[in-house]
Write a protein that holds these residues in place. Sequence first.
Motif, mmCIF file in Angstrom:
data_model
loop_
_atom_site.group_PDB
_atom_site.id
_atom_site.type_symbol
_atom_site.label_atom_id
_atom_site.label_comp_id
_atom_site.label_asym_id
_atom_site.label_seq_id
_atom_site.Cartn_x
_atom_site.Cartn_y
_atom_site.Cartn_z
ATOM 1 N N LEU A 174 0.490 -1.284 0.205
ATOM 2 C CA LEU A 174 0.068 0.129 -0.054
ATOM 3 C C LEU A 174 0.771 1.809 -0.437
ATOM 4 O O LEU A 174 0.972 2.451 -0.903
ATOM 5 C CB LEU A 174 -0.971 -0.199 1.357
ATOM 6 N N ARG A 175 1.666 1.114 1.236
ATOM 7 C CA ARG A 175 2.653 2.789 0.786
ATOM 8 C C ARG A 175 3.627 2.557 -0.718
ATOM 9 O O ARG A 175 3.631 4.254 -1.107
ATOM 10 C CB ARG A 175 3.998 2.029 2.136
ATOM 11 N N TYR A 176 3.868 1.086 -1.201
ATOM 12 C CA TYR A 176 4.875 1.329 -2.479
ATOM 13 C C TYR A 176 3.745 1.727 -3.357
ATOM 14 O O TYR A 176 4.138 2.970 -3.960
ATOM 15 C CB TYR A 176 5.086 0.197 -2.603
ATOM 16 N N PHE A 195 8.353 5.871 -0.617
ATOM 17 C CA PHE A 195 8.890 4.937 -0.935
ATOM 18 C C PHE A 195 9.827 4.214 1.297
ATOM 19 O O PHE A 195 10.057 3.452 1.004
ATOM 20 C CB PHE A 195 10.262 5.154 -1.688
ATOM 21 N N ALA A 196 10.849 5.113 1.634
ATOM 22 C CA ALA A 196 11.110 4.817 2.424
ATOM 23 C C ALA A 196 10.752 4.139 3.773
ATOM 24 O O ALA A 196 10.821 3.324 4.215
ATOM 25 C CB ALA A 196 11.315 6.140 3.069
ATOM 26 N N LYS A 197 8.658 4.704 3.855
ATOM 27 C CA LYS A 197 8.017 3.397 4.977
ATOM 28 C C LYS A 197 7.528 2.543 4.450
ATOM 29 O O LYS A 197 7.799 1.806 4.726
ATOM 30 C CB LYS A 197 6.474 4.515 4.884
ATOM 31 N N ALA A 198 8.114 2.640 3.022
ATOM 32 C CA ALA A 198 7.826 0.871 2.428
ATOM 33 C C ALA A 198 8.654 0.225 2.650
ATOM 34 O O ALA A 198 7.926 -0.995 3.345
ATOM 35 C CB ALA A 198 7.114 1.117 1.713
ATOM 36 N N ASP A 208 10.223 -3.819 -4.419
ATOM 37 C CA ASP A 208 11.128 -2.882 -5.009
ATOM 38 C C ASP A 208 11.269 -2.008 -4.796
ATOM 39 O O ASP A 208 12.988 -1.252 -4.383
ATOM 40 C CB ASP A 208 11.669 -3.888 -6.672
ATOM 41 N N ALA A 209 11.166 -1.137 -3.019
ATOM 42 C CA ALA A 209 11.192 -0.275 -2.558
ATOM 43 C C ALA A 209 12.299 0.508 -2.052
ATOM 44 O O ALA A 209 13.111 1.637 -1.960
ATOM 45 C CB ALA A 209 10.420 -0.215 -1.539
#
Length: 251
Positions: A174-176, A195-198, A208-209
């Motif tokens: 979801l974050r990604y 992306f950092a949170k992912a 591949d975050a």
Amino acid sequence: MPIPEDVTGDEIDKDVRQELQSLPKTLADDVARNLVMVARLLDEDPEGAYGYSRVALRLASRVSAVREAAGFASYANQKYGEALAEFRAAKRMTGNIDLWPVMADCERGLGRPEKALDMAGAPEVHKLDKAGQVEMRLVAAGARRDMGQLDAAIVTLQSPELASSSVQPWTARLRYAYADALLAAGRESEAREWFAKAVEADRDGSTDASDRLAELDGVEFVDAMSDDDEGEGADVAPEKPEKPEDPEDKD
């Protein structure tokens, strides 16, 4: 298709095994072993998984678990028309709506994002568990992007599940998806944050975050073998260009 001797069929879920009890024992064992192979190969060898799913389908097409497995094998091979037909059959047999999100994603694969959005607004969505509702949100956001509606895709993904600090099985994806939509909309600093949170939530490497984050930070990865291979280029035949995707593959 050959099946390794160590595959007994007992590896399948007990609910599926119970469903197979409606078949003669020898047939049930054969179907179970093919279903095990589908599950084993689905991620690493989708074509192989598809082959075993067709065998299982030929042996027991009236078993809902077989139709569902065939649907996922077809989906993994981008055969969205076949996948949708199998998922619909499984849903008719069981009345279960768990497959609703992936059915909607098949509509996207078939170039019908409007249909996917219709499904996202259907009453069936309210019957899904939390994971299913998040999955439906991801599909709906993807459909918005298919239609060029980036801002709407971003808004679609904004939800209590996205804002939550707790990590659930769907959190990384979801974050990604949110980060990727922000980046597509040109909101790079916000995209980097998400992306950092992912990355923080992606404990099993399902996205591949980390690579996307490194790319935004300007980090370049050097192939350790590149220097050794530099002088050998003349002996290597040029790669053939990739074959364009056949639009019929999605049928």
